[in-house]
Design an enzyme around this catalytic site. Sequence first.
Site, mmCIF file in Angstrom:
data_model
loop_
_atom_site.group_PDB
_atom_site.id
_atom_site.type_symbol
_atom_site.label_atom_id
_atom_site.label_comp_id
_atom_site.label_asym_id
_atom_site.label_seq_id
_atom_site.Cartn_x
_atom_site.Cartn_y
_atom_site.Cartn_z
ATOM 1 N N ASP A 1 0.759 -1.076 -0.009
ATOM 2 C CA ASP A 1 -0.174 -0.053 -0.015
ATOM 3 C C ASP A 1 0.798 1.182 -0.016
ATOM 4 O O ASP A 1 0.576 2.181 -0.590
ATOM 5 C CB ASP A 1 -0.871 0.205 1.150
ATOM 6 C CG ASP A 1 -2.078 0.957 1.105
ATOM 7 O OD1 ASP A 1 -2.083 1.813 0.241
ATOM 8 O OD2 ASP A 1 -3.135 0.798 1.853
ATOM 9 N N CYS B 1 -3.632 5.742 -2.249
ATOM 10 C CA CYS B 1 -4.209 4.692 -3.118
ATOM 11 C C CYS B 1 -4.124 5.689 -4.463
ATOM 12 O O CYS B 1 -4.404 6.790 -4.382
ATOM 13 C CB CYS B 1 -5.597 4.411 -2.769
ATOM 14 S SG CYS B 1 -6.343 3.667 -4.165
ATOM 15 N N ASN C 1 -1.325 4.988 4.987
ATOM 16 C CA ASN C 1 -2.094 4.411 6.160
ATOM 17 C C ASN C 1 -1.522 4.823 7.613
ATOM 18 O O ASN C 1 -0.309 5.336 7.530
ATOM 19 C CB ASN C 1 -1.733 2.699 6.265
ATOM 20 C CG ASN C 1 -2.350 2.109 5.347
ATOM 21 O OD1 ASN C 1 -2.165 2.092 4.034
ATOM 22 N ND2 ASN C 1 -3.561 1.475 5.618
HETATM 23 P P1 HMG Z 1 -8.780 -3.872 -16.747
HETATM 24 O O1 HMG Z 1 -8.362 -3.008 -17.600
HETATM 25 O O2 HMG Z 1 -10.513 -3.933 -16.302
HETATM 26 O O3 HMG Z 1 -8.637 -5.663 -17.097
HETATM 27 O O4 HMG Z 1 -8.118 -3.890 -15.284
HETATM 28 P P2 HMG Z 1 -8.771 -6.233 -18.378
HETATM 29 O O5 HMG Z 1 -8.974 -7.612 -17.863
HETATM 30 O O6 HMG Z 1 -9.734 -5.607 -19.457
HETATM 31 O O7 HMG Z 1 -7.055 -6.302 -18.995
HETATM 32 C C1 HMG Z 1 -6.603 -5.218 -19.514
HETATM 33 C C2 HMG Z 1 -5.065 -5.101 -19.471
HETATM 34 O O8 HMG Z 1 -4.535 -5.458 -18.083
HETATM 35 C C3 HMG Z 1 -4.612 -6.518 -20.278
HETATM 36 O O9 HMG Z 1 -3.513 -6.336 -20.931
HETATM 37 C C4 HMG Z 1 -4.639 -7.443 -19.201
HETATM 38 O O10 HMG Z 1 -3.526 -8.473 -19.633
HETATM 39 C C5 HMG Z 1 -3.984 -6.674 -18.015
HETATM 40 P P3 HMG Z 1 -3.332 -5.610 -22.366
HETATM 41 O O11 HMG Z 1 -4.033 -6.653 -23.305
HETATM 42 O O12 HMG Z 1 -4.157 -4.502 -22.451
HETATM 43 O O13 HMG Z 1 -1.869 -5.361 -22.575
HETATM 44 N N1 HMG Z 1 -4.165 -7.294 -16.917
HETATM 45 C C6 HMG Z 1 -3.317 -7.539 -15.882
HETATM 46 N N2 HMG Z 1 -2.112 -7.444 -15.902
HETATM 47 C C7 HMG Z 1 -1.208 -7.998 -14.683
HETATM 48 N N3 HMG Z 1 -1.762 -8.323 -13.760
HETATM 49 C C8 HMG Z 1 -3.229 -8.523 -13.552
HETATM 50 C C9 HMG Z 1 -3.973 -8.130 -14.763
HETATM 51 N N4 HMG Z 1 -5.274 -8.029 -15.042
HETATM 52 C C10 HMG Z 1 -5.179 -7.570 -16.409
HETATM 53 N N5 HMG Z 1 -3.733 -8.878 -12.580
HETATM 54 C C11 HMG Z 1 -7.205 -4.496 -13.180
HETATM 55 C C12 HMG Z 1 -8.409 -4.710 -14.167
HETATM 56 C C13 HMG Z 1 -8.175 -4.890 -11.723
HETATM 57 C C14 HMG Z 1 -6.298 -5.425 -13.450
HETATM 58 C C15 HMG Z 1 -6.925 -3.134 -13.048
HETATM 59 O O14 HMG Z 1 -7.963 -2.276 -12.981
HETATM 60 C C16 HMG Z 1 -5.989 -2.932 -12.064
HETATM 61 O O15 HMG Z 1 -4.898 -3.367 -12.165
HETATM 62 N N6 HMG Z 1 -6.210 -1.649 -11.465
HETATM 63 C C17 HMG Z 1 -5.243 -1.575 -10.375
HETATM 64 C C18 HMG Z 1 -6.035 -1.500 -8.997
HETATM 65 C C19 HMG Z 1 -5.066 -1.254 -7.712
HETATM 66 O O16 HMG Z 1 -3.734 -1.904 -7.883
HETATM 67 N N7 HMG Z 1 -5.316 -0.252 -7.013
HETATM 68 C C20 HMG Z 1 -4.483 -0.186 -5.667
HETATM 69 C C21 HMG Z 1 -4.672 -1.286 -4.849
HETATM 70 S S1 HMG Z 1 -6.363 -1.245 -3.860
HETATM 71 C C22 HMG Z 1 -5.907 -0.354 -2.389
HETATM 72 O O17 HMG Z 1 -4.799 0.380 -2.475
HETATM 73 C C23 HMG Z 1 -7.131 -0.209 -1.505
HETATM 74 C C24 HMG Z 1 -6.580 -1.070 -0.207
HETATM 75 O O18 HMG Z 1 -5.345 -0.608 0.230
HETATM 76 C C25 HMG Z 1 -7.871 -0.911 0.773
HETATM 77 C C26 HMG Z 1 -8.297 0.751 0.902
HETATM 78 O O19 HMG Z 1 -7.230 1.528 1.519
HETATM 79 O O20 HMG Z 1 -9.205 0.966 0.374
HETATM 80 C C27 HMG Z 1 -6.538 -2.615 -0.552
HETATM 81 MG MG MG Z 2 -5.107 1.160 1.541
#
Ligand code: HMG
Ligand code: MG
Length: 334
Positions: A15, A255, A264
């Site tokens: 995070d 984030c 955090n």
């Molecule tokens: P998308 O664009 O909807 O997915 O992303 P897609 O299935 O259409 O795929 C698009 C492209 O992404 C493709 O590649 C996939 O291969 C690739 P392209 O064909 O364009 O070259 N792809 C991936 N590559 C690597 N690893 C993967 C993956 N999935 C698809 N897993 C997705 C959907 C969720 C992947 C995207 O929206 C994403 O990665 N978002 C980032 C979300 C994130 O990391 N947010 C921060 C973390 S959450 C957080 O911090 C909150 C938390 O701390 C709690 C809080 O504080 O609230 C937990």
């Molecule tokens: Mg968080």
Amino acid sequence: MFPTQVTLVEVGPRDGLQNEAAPVSTAHKIELVHRLQASGLKEIEVTSFVSPKWVPQMADNAEVLAGIRRAPGVRYSVLTPNMKGLEGALGGDAGGAEAGAGGEESARRPDEVVVFAAASEAFSRRNINCSIAESVERFRPVVEAAHAAGLKVRGAISCALGCPYQGEVTADEVENVVRLMKAIGVDHCGVADTIGVGTPRAVRAAMERALKHYPLVEVSGHFHDTYGQALANIYACLEMGVHTFDASVAGLGGCPYAKGATGNVATEDVLFMLQGMGIATGVDLDRLVDAGAFISGVLGRAPASRTGRALLARRAVAAELAAANAAAPSGAAR
Ligand code: HMG
Ligand code: MG
């Protein structure tokens, strides 16, 4: 009655570092994890298997996971928002993974994976590009495959106390996601205040909803400290018996899809409060402060942790005094 023991889940390497503008080398990330485990932390979120286009800071996820010298008794977790993420975390083999597989390969796997859904529809679209219901449906096979591989699945409910796009988030909206997570078999429910706007009464209301569906031992708090409320919110949770909290060394984090949200709550600050309350964690504050100073040095700034800064300042004064004593003729300056 307060719990006598608290589990701190260190989320700084994930995070924290996911939100750094400057690139942090893989070697520095691995070194951070080593220092964190040396402080006694037993649960560490090390990286995330998300799209490198969306979060380039986590693009070296596989290298970080493989590079960690595993310490006995430590649980290493990673974020896996979809099957592609889980396959990456399992070294390209989500289908064939067997529970309890031994050897080299299992040493590179996480012990636990984390899926994350938002309590707010608007945030879900921005963070993971789909609706809440769709996101939970995407997790279903992830949960099944992770369980088949012998991994525990933690769920995080983002924006449980407020949303940067929608504004207020109700306890009903939180419970809706809790229910969906429970229905697909997520083992643990983390209530996350992504933008740090929660205050103790609202946190209590959200936690009560999580506790309607999950036992105390499987509920945790994840509080970003944007408005300085995180310690008060943790205290409110402790009063309810909640005894697992995410925290980020040196207060790293944020984030990428919640602009303006800070890190955090700093692990050092939580630990200082818990120590003062006589609540055990098994974590050594001095070594934790060292870890915070290390990564802050890499990032070229002072730790955001108040406790970290205070203890580092105290050490500097003690070192100056010792140097003055050593330089002074014997008997003087004592
Ligand atoms: P998308 O664009 O909807 O997915 O992303 P897609 O299935 O259409 O795929 C698009 C492209 O992404 C493709 O590649 C996939 O291969 C690739 P392209 O064909 O364009 O070259 N792809 C991936 N590559 C690597 N690893 C993967 C993956 N999935 C698809 N897993 C997705 C959907 C969720 C992947 C995207 O929206 C994403 O990665 N978002 C980032 C979300 C994130 O990391 N947010 C921060 C973390 S959450 C957080 O911090 C909150 C938390 O701390 C709690 C809080 O504080 O609230 C937990
Ligand atoms: Mg968080």
